[in-house]
Scaffold this motif. Structure first.
Motif, PDB file in Angstrom:
ATOM      1  N   LYS A  60       0.850  -1.193   0.000  1.00 33.72           N
ATOM      2  CA  LYS A  60       0.000   0.000   0.000  1.00 33.72           C
ATOM      3  C   LYS A  60       0.891   1.251   0.000  1.00 33.72           C
ATOM      4  O   LYS A  60       1.816   1.381   0.810  1.00 33.72           O
ATOM      5  CB  LYS A  60      -0.869  -0.014   1.260  1.00 33.72           C
ATOM      6  CG  LYS A  60      -1.998   1.011   1.228  1.00 33.72           C
ATOM      7  CD  LYS A  60      -2.896   0.870   2.451  1.00 33.72           C
ATOM      8  CE  LYS A  60      -2.290   1.605   3.644  1.00 33.72           C
ATOM      9  NZ  LYS A  60      -2.884   1.268   4.925  1.00 33.72           N
ATOM     10  N   PHE A  61       0.610   2.167  -0.896  1.00 25.85           N
ATOM     11  CA  PHE A  61       1.385   3.408  -0.965  1.00 25.85           C
ATOM     12  C   PHE A  61       1.114   4.275   0.265  1.00 25.85           C
ATOM     13  O   PHE A  61      -0.015   4.472   0.664  1.00 25.85           O
ATOM     14  CB  PHE A  61       1.029   4.190  -2.234  1.00 25.85           C
ATOM     15  CG  PHE A  61       1.632   5.563  -2.282  1.00 25.85           C
ATOM     16  CD1 PHE A  61       3.013   5.720  -2.457  1.00 25.85           C
ATOM     17  CD2 PHE A  61       0.853   6.696  -2.123  1.00 25.85           C
ATOM     18  CE1 PHE A  61       3.582   6.987  -2.485  1.00 25.85           C
ATOM     19  CE2 PHE A  61       1.423   7.965  -2.149  1.00 25.85           C
ATOM     20  CZ  PHE A  61       2.786   8.116  -2.335  1.00 25.85           C
ATOM     21  N   VAL A  62       2.160   4.774   0.891  1.00 25.19           N
ATOM     22  CA  VAL A  62       1.987   5.632   2.066  1.00 25.19           C
ATOM     23  C   VAL A  62       2.297   7.096   1.711  1.00 25.19           C
ATOM     24  O   VAL A  62       1.459   7.959   1.848  1.00 25.19           O
ATOM     25  CB  VAL A  62       2.878   5.176   3.230  1.00 25.19           C
ATOM     26  CG1 VAL A  62       2.667   6.057   4.450  1.00 25.19           C
ATOM     27  CG2 VAL A  62       2.594   3.719   3.570  1.00 25.19           C
ATOM     28  N   LYS A  63       3.516   7.341   1.266  1.00 22.53           N
ATOM     29  CA  LYS A  63       3.846   8.733   0.908  1.00 22.53           C
ATOM     30  C   LYS A  63       5.088   8.785   0.023  1.00 22.53           C
ATOM     31  O   LYS A  63       5.859   7.836  -0.046  1.00 22.53           O
ATOM     32  CB  LYS A  63       4.081   9.569   2.158  1.00 22.53           C
ATOM     33  CG  LYS A  63       5.321   9.175   2.928  1.00 22.53           C
ATOM     34  CD  LYS A  63       5.264   9.730   4.329  1.00 22.53           C
ATOM     35  CE  LYS A  63       6.334   9.073   5.179  1.00 22.53           C
ATOM     36  NZ  LYS A  63       6.083   9.152   6.598  1.00 22.53           N
ATOM     37  N   GLU A  64       5.225   9.938  -0.598  1.00 21.05           N
ATOM     38  CA  GLU A  64       6.384  10.149  -1.442  1.00 21.05           C
ATOM     39  C   GLU A  64       7.294  11.140  -0.746  1.00 21.05           C
ATOM     40  O   GLU A  64       6.830  12.126  -0.166  1.00 21.05           O
ATOM     41  CB  GLU A  64       5.915  10.713  -2.797  1.00 21.05           C
ATOM     42  CG  GLU A  64       7.054  10.945  -3.765  1.00 21.05           C
ATOM     43  CD  GLU A  64       6.558  11.455  -5.129  1.00 21.05           C
ATOM     44  OE1 GLU A  64       5.485  11.024  -5.574  1.00 21.05           O
ATOM     45  OE2 GLU A  64       7.254  12.295  -5.716  1.00 21.05           O
ATOM     46  N   PHE A  65       8.570  10.881  -0.837  1.00 24.69           N
ATOM     47  CA  PHE A  65       9.535  11.799  -0.240  1.00 24.69           C
ATOM     48  C   PHE A  65       9.692  12.983  -1.169  1.00 24.69           C
ATOM     49  O   PHE A  65      10.032  12.822  -2.334  1.00 24.69           O
ATOM     50  CB  PHE A  65      10.872  11.067  -0.064  1.00 24.69           C
ATOM     51  CG  PHE A  65      11.867  11.846   0.717  1.00 24.69           C
ATOM     52  CD1 PHE A  65      11.525  12.394   1.937  1.00 24.69           C
ATOM     53  CD2 PHE A  65      13.160  12.006   0.241  1.00 24.69           C
ATOM     54  CE1 PHE A  65      12.448  13.105   2.670  1.00 24.69           C
ATOM     55  CE2 PHE A  65      14.084  12.723   0.972  1.00 24.69           C
ATOM     56  CZ  PHE A  65      13.729  13.272   2.186  1.00 24.69           C
ATOM     57  N   LEU A  69       9.607   6.346  -2.530  1.00 30.16           N
ATOM     58  CA  LEU A  69       8.203   6.130  -2.186  1.00 30.16           C
ATOM     59  C   LEU A  69       8.123   5.124  -1.059  1.00 30.16           C
ATOM     60  O   LEU A  69       8.788   4.092  -1.090  1.00 30.16           O
ATOM     61  CB  LEU A  69       7.454   5.575  -3.404  1.00 30.16           C
ATOM     62  CG  LEU A  69       7.499   6.468  -4.641  1.00 30.16           C
ATOM     63  CD1 LEU A  69       7.588   5.637  -5.880  1.00 30.16           C
ATOM     64  CD2 LEU A  69       6.301   7.388  -4.660  1.00 30.16           C
ATOM     65  N   LEU A  70       7.324   5.459  -0.096  1.00 26.95           N
ATOM     66  CA  LEU A  70       7.175   4.553   1.034  1.00 26.95           C
ATOM     67  C   LEU A  70       5.895   3.734   0.877  1.00 26.95           C
ATOM     68  O   LEU A  70       4.819   4.284   0.615  1.00 26.95           O
ATOM     69  CB  LEU A  70       7.146   5.346   2.347  1.00 26.95           C
ATOM     70  CG  LEU A  70       7.063   4.529   3.630  1.00 26.95           C
ATOM     71  CD1 LEU A  70       8.285   3.630   3.774  1.00 26.95           C
ATOM     72  CD2 LEU A  70       6.931   5.441   4.836  1.00 26.95           C
ATOM     73  N   PHE A  71       6.045   2.415   1.033  1.00 25.40           N
ATOM     74  CA  PHE A  71       4.889   1.510   0.971  1.00 25.40           C
ATOM     75  C   PHE A  71       4.810   0.708   2.248  1.00 25.40           C
ATOM     76  O   PHE A  71       5.802   0.560   2.954  1.00 25.40           O
ATOM     77  CB  PHE A  71       5.036   0.528  -0.201  1.00 25.40           C
ATOM     78  CG  PHE A  71       4.999   1.176  -1.552  1.00 25.40           C
ATOM     79  CD1 PHE A  71       3.784   1.328  -2.214  1.00 25.40           C
ATOM     80  CD2 PHE A  71       6.159   1.620  -2.164  1.00 25.40           C
ATOM     81  CE1 PHE A  71       3.748   1.918  -3.477  1.00 25.40           C
ATOM     82  CE2 PHE A  71       6.126   2.206  -3.414  1.00 25.40           C
ATOM     83  CZ  PHE A  71       4.916   2.360  -4.080  1.00 25.40           C
ATOM     84  N   GLU A  72       3.637   0.190   2.456  1.00 18.63           N
ATOM     85  CA  GLU A  72       3.491  -0.712   3.591  1.00 18.63           C
ATOM     86  C   GLU A  72       3.069  -2.069   3.066  1.00 18.63           C
ATOM     87  O   GLU A  72       2.204  -2.170   2.189  1.00 18.63           O
ATOM     88  CB  GLU A  72       2.442  -0.172   4.551  1.00 18.63           C
ATOM     89  CG  GLU A  72       2.625  -0.713   5.937  1.00 18.63           C
ATOM     90  CD  GLU A  72       2.027   0.250   6.954  1.00 18.63           C
ATOM     91  OE1 GLU A  72       0.842   0.074   7.250  1.00 18.63           O
ATOM     92  OE2 GLU A  72       2.744   1.172   7.413  1.00 18.63           O
ATOM     93  N   ALA A 123       9.259  10.309   9.310  1.00 21.02           N
ATOM     94  CA  ALA A 123       8.325  11.156  10.039  1.00 21.02           C
ATOM     95  C   ALA A 123       7.479  12.008   9.089  1.00 21.02           C
ATOM     96  O   ALA A 123       6.547  12.666   9.509  1.00 21.02           O
ATOM     97  CB  ALA A 123       9.102  12.057  10.993  1.00 21.02           C
ATOM     98  N   GLY A 124       7.863  11.996   7.823  1.00 18.45           N
ATOM     99  CA  GLY A 124       7.127  12.787   6.845  1.00 18.45           C
ATOM    100  C   GLY A 124       7.381  14.273   6.978  1.00 18.45           C
ATOM    101  O   GLY A 124       6.590  15.101   6.556  1.00 18.45           O
TER     102      GLY A 124
END
Length: 1000
Positions: free
Chosen positions: A451-456, A480-483, A528-529
């Motif tokens: 699952k896509f979480v966020k993009e740096f 890109l951070l995924f879970e 931490a985003g």
RNA sequence: GCCGCGGUGGCGGAACUGGUAUACGCGCAGCACUUAAAAUGCUGUGGUCGUAAGACCUUGCGGGUUCGAUUCCCGCCCGCGGCACCA
């Protein structure tokens, strides 16, 4: 004769003899090669000279004595730095006139100095508070005035509330007065300055010419703080402007108002999102809009109230206020708000800065607090290993960072052949990054549900070699951070499988093995985003025509651009400020200036020097009025103008003590000459100083000022050299026996006078230099001192053997009759000769390098070798009474020992030298010569290593070659054990040292 | 935070240019001298295991390069000194 070593008697005797014969008074015109051996002259502030003085002087003295024994005409002058605040403060406390207290302090210091057995030339003594000296301090001032290097200006200066005087920046420590620890505030006053900033570049550059400790050079460089950057103007929209207005920019620009800023990072200029003025900036009043006026004024009052300590404290949160106005970034025409904040210093650069929160820590912090926007202008760029022959492609790369929340691990690929590890990644080729990343994960690892979480959001460039594609790539990496949702996987293709394996890696490991420098930097923020701060250099982004350039190149091109547009230029700024030299105090050199009603500021003519400091003055205490105590002495103040003869008043400030000490080394050889400060002939002969020894705490003050003054005098063609101190060495700090800094409150002070009284100067000197490395210092250990005392007493006792040597050979074994083996032979044996040669070499070389501790160790070792060793029963009777056996040492050997010991223990060496029947002083002898051939050991022990471990040692000669050594090794039973049934794969032989065998 | 220096036996400290780690001194132990003590001299002294021969470990910590690392490289920890919002 069993006369005990009596240091008191001996040292007293030789002090008198040396003083009478004037052995240490240097004949300055004699032709020997000169050696100017200088110690930092003491400041007799009231305390006794402390152990630090002794340490420094004794080290310098050993060095000087060694030079003297090597044929140099050594000049080691001594004097007193007597003017100034500490001496005056001491006098005030004692309730006496500083002249009197200084005199008595000097008297005591002199006794101390004379007890230490140093080469001081008392015939060239001088004291800076005497008119014969300060005449030349004033003369120096006039020279600087002539050259425009001494000037007056109204300036914010450091004002000590207790000493009630101005202090130089160097004298303010953590916002407190260096001398009295009282608070220092900023005050606007008309002050005398020396223009040291004119010399800033040369003061940096010429450090290359001198042999100084590298750390001291660096300290001076940092202190001067040169930084290259650009200065440019930002036009200000006039104060009527409102951000809501959407008028064409040109109409709103007030051509007359612009803010000039200084930056070293012009490459980040496209990231500027606001501008900051220091609260003291003159533009503040002009650009503040009416609706912000109240706020701004409130802020100004508030920031004025803060003391410098509070303002500079790092803990203090940054504060600021919006002016209501906007400035225009000349590069892109964008308007950015202008703020006022006290984190910008008015005293540096232009007192205004462009703020780039994305790339500057302070701006970042400020922007965060006031919710100002951030914009990226420079992106990190890392180059990893690439293959030079391959082509390099440039592409966008989606990088999938897949996190498994179950066990807090991350998905990585490990390449089978190279063990190279990385996150799954792939080119986007115009595709949506998330889709591309997901596809890569599926193909390379088989994981189906992520699952896509966020993009740096920050750009990262990486250049590397990709083993799986056998190509180099410059990647614009999008992280890109995924879970991971579940373990469901599909089969990975054989092709992929053959290349790499998917592994899960713990969070901590990720940073470690990926070795992706910049990701590491951001890892925490990424998770931490948060927005990130990047202060390094890199590749420009969002920067118009400059995008794609690297920082260094961009800096040049942008500076050119500014210059072409006539809005800016390159500029060099220094942290170093001009040297404020005026002091509103009594105890100093009067500044030789008069103020005439008609002619204005007039220098006192040279012929009228010195302007004498009035000795009879009722109250010499500072008044705190901003004027010194001299202002209340009419006889001093009222004078006539040297130009028109009319009524005039004298300057009542006195000079900073550091002016006195900035040239004293030039004056020493000229002591007694009241016609000129420096006679050309003698100055040319004796200067510059060959060796200067003193504390490292003077690096940013005295040593910098002295270099500056030397350069000024050089430029005035008064001297030929422009660096005063060719070599410089610092002594370390002697700590109390408890390993802590000596202080009265801790009660761990060692008083030099007591050490001299109890143990003598020779033991003192030898011990303090034996303790540790000279530049390190270390804890004073009374027990350690005992060892040194024992050593010197051994040397003393040995003398007995040579007493009356001419009439009979000592140690002739009456019973055995074998005098060669046991006695003190007239011709010493070869072994002693060799050891002596090595010691002479080692001691000499070590002294030259200021390694006094190992020099003394070598002397001790030599003494052990000469006296100890095998038991000699035939000499037992004497061994009992004098405590040593012997190895066949001749009188000549003993004399050599005394000579090489004499720099450390000058009194004892001189006494024994005389007792041996010598007429002239030991200190004017030559350093003993030795035969180089004797240094070489004829037999050596060679270590035999097997697989890196020492397993045996064999005796060989220096000539033994590898094959011979190998044969020797093979004969050793111990080695055979390790070689048994194994093959020797490699042999390394270091001649005379070791043989290393690699077996398997 | 930045810059600089350092971390080696019980202690102060040695160690060339990568080549037998612990020179020299203190302390400690034993011996000699002494009625005795002190002083002095001699011998020993990094740690663990072992009766011993010997083995293994050891230069702040973790990795690496090398036949070999106190020394070189990477990453940390601790101490000291300097600078400290210098754009």
């Amino acid at each position: 004769m069993a006369e005990k070593y009596d240091h008191k008697k001996i040292e007293q005797k030789w002090r008198e003899v040396w003083e009478k014969t004037g052995i240490n008074n240097t004949d300055l015109v004699s032709k020997d090669p000169k050696f100017y051996n200088l110690i930092m002259f003491p400041y007799p502030s009231g305390e006794y000279l402390h152990i630090g003085h002794a340490y420094s002087d004794m080290g310098a003295d050993v060095y000087g004595r060694h030079k003297q024994l090597n044929g140099f005409n050594v000049f080691m002058p001594i004097g007193y730095d007597a003017f100034g605040l500490p001496a005056e403060n001491f006098a005030i406390k004692a309730g006496v006139n500083p002249k009197d207290s200084t005199a008595s302090n000097i008297e005591h210091a002199e006794k101390q100095l004379k007890s230490w057995g140093c080469l001081f030339d008392w015939s060239h003594k001088m004291t800076t508070s005497e008119p014969s000296y300060y005449k030349w301090t004033q003369w120096l001032f006039l020279k600087l005035y002539e050259k425009g290097l001494a000037y007056q200006k109204e300036a914010p200066v450091n004002w000590c509330l207790k000493c009630m005087t101005v202090l130089a920046n160097e004298q303010v420590i953590d916002g407190l007065c260096e001398r009295c620890d009282a608070e220092v505030i900023q005050k606007n006053m008309k002050q005398w300055f020396f223009k040291i900033t004119d010399y800033a570049d040369r003061l940096i550059k010429d450090l290359d010419k001198v042999d100084w400790p590298e750390s001291s050079k660096i300290k001076q460089k940092n202190w001067i703080g040169r930084s290259e950057g650009v200065e440019f103007k930002l036009k200000v929209k006039n104060s009527k402007f409102r951000p809501e207005d959407d008028q064409p920019l040109a109409e709103k620009v007030d051509e007359d108002l612009s803010i000039e800023v200084f930056t070293t990072r012009i490459d980040t200029v496209y990231g500027m999102t606001y501008v900051v003025l220091a609260p003291e900036h003159p533009l503040v009043g002009k650009i503040t809009t009416p609706d912000q006026k109240k706020e701004v004024e409130k802020y100004l009052i508030q920031s004025q109230k803060l003391t410098d300590i509070e303002r500079q404290s790092l803990e203090k949160e940054k504060t600021g206020v919006f002016t209501g106005s906007y400035a225009i970034n000349p590069f892109n025409g964008e308007k950015v708000p202008v703020w006022i904040a006290d984190y910008v210093l008015y005293g540096y650069g232009t007192g205004a800065v462009m703020a780039v929160p994305a790339h500057d820590e302070r701006d970042f912090e400020f922007a965060k607090k006031y919710k100002l926007p951030t914009r990226e202008a420079v992106a990190p760029y890392t180059k990893f290993e690439t293959k030079p022959d391959l082509e390099t492609e440039v592409r966008d790369l989606a990088i999938a960072v897949v996190h498994n929340p179950q066990d807090n691990t991350y998905l990585c690929l490990e390449w089978k052949t190279t063990k190279w590890r990385a996150f799954p990644s792939g080119g986007t080729d115009g595709e949506d990054t998330i889709t591309a990343a997901k596809r890569e994960v599926l193909e390379e690892t088989g994981y189906k549900n992520i699952k896509f979480v966020k993009e740096f959001r920050n750009t990262i460039f990486e250049e590397f070699y990709r083993p799986h594609k056998n190509s180099n790539v410059i990647a614009h990496s999008i992280y890109l951070l995924f879970e991971l949702e579940n373990d469901e996987r599909q089969e990975v293709s054989e092709k992929e499988k053959a290349q790499h394996e998917a592994i899960w890696v713990k969070e901590k490991e990720v940073e470690k093995f990926l070795n992706i420098k910049h990701l590491k930097l951001f890892w925490e923020s990424f998770q931490a985003g948060e927005e990130i701060l990047f202060t390094g250099s890199g590749k420009l982004v969002n920067s118009g025509e400059f995008s794609g350039l690297f920082s260094e190149e961009a800096k040049e091109k942008m500076a050119d651009w500014l210059e072409k547009k006539k809005v800016g230029k390159t500029k060099i700024n220094y942290r170093l400020h001009d040297w404020s030299i005026g002091r509103q105090r009594y105890w100093g050199d009067p500044i030789p200036i008069v103020y005439c009603e008609k002619c204005g500021v007039q220098p006192v003519p040279e012929k009228d020097l010195p302007v004498k400091l009035p000795e009879k003055i009722k109250d010499f205490r500072p008044k705190g009025t901003g004027k010194g105590p001299l202002a209340s002495v009419p006889e001093f103040v009222n004078t006539t103008c040297p130009k028109c003869g009319g009524k005039a008043e004298r300057e009542t400030d006195t000079m900073d003590t550091f002016v006195d000490s900035s040239f004293y080394y030039l004056r020493y050889p000229n002591v007694g000459n009241d016609k000129e400060m420096m006679a050309p002939e003698i100055t040319k002969k004796w200067l510059p100083v060959d060796m200067y020894v003193g504390g490292a705490e003077h690096v940013t003050m005295h040593l910098l000022y002295a270099r500056f003054i030397t350069k000024v005098l050089h430029d005035a063609k008064l001297i030929k050299f422009d660096e005063p101190f060719i070599k410089l060495r610092h002594q370390g700090m002697i700590l109390g026996p408890d390993g802590k800094k000596m202080s009265k409150s801790k009660g761990n002070i060692i008083i030099p006078d007591e050490v001299v009284r109890e143990h003598g100067a020779d033991v003192f000197r030898t011990y303090i230099l034996f303790m540790g490395r000279f530049e390190d210092g270390g804890p004073w250990n009374p027990k350690g001192l005992v060892g040194v005392k024992r050593f010197l007493e051994k040397v003393w006792k040995m003398y007995k053997y040579f007493e009356g040597l001419d009439s009979r050979l000592r140690g002739n074994d009456k019973r055995g009759g074998n005098d060669k083996a046991v006695g003190w032979a007239k011709v010493s044996n070869a072994e002693v000769q060799a050891k002596m040669a090595r010691a002479i070499k080692k001691v000499g070389e070590d002294i030259e390098e200021f390694k006094f501790n190992t020099a003394i160790a070598a002397l001790m070792k030599l003494m052990n070798e000469m006296s100890g060793g095998e038991r000699d029963f035939s000499a037992r009777r004497s061994a009992k009474s004098v405590g040593m056996t012997n190895r066949g040492v001749s009188k000549e050997d003993y004399e050599k020992l005394l000579i090489i010991l004499s720099p450390f223990a000058p009194f004892m060496a001189e006494e024994l030298w005389e007792r041996l029947g010598n007429k002239d002083s030991i200190h004017v002898q030559g350093w003993p010569e030795y035969d180089e051939k004797l240094i070489q050991e004829e037999t050596v022990t060679i270590a035999i290593q097997v697989n890196g471990k020492v397993r045996d040692q064999v005796v060989a000669t220096v000539e033994t070659n590898q094959d011979e050594a190998l044969e020797l090794a093979k004969t050793s039973g111990k080695i055979q054990k390790y070689l048994d049934g194994k093959e020797i794969k490699k042999v390394i032989y270091v001649k005379g040292k070791l043989l290393s065998l690699v077996v398997s």
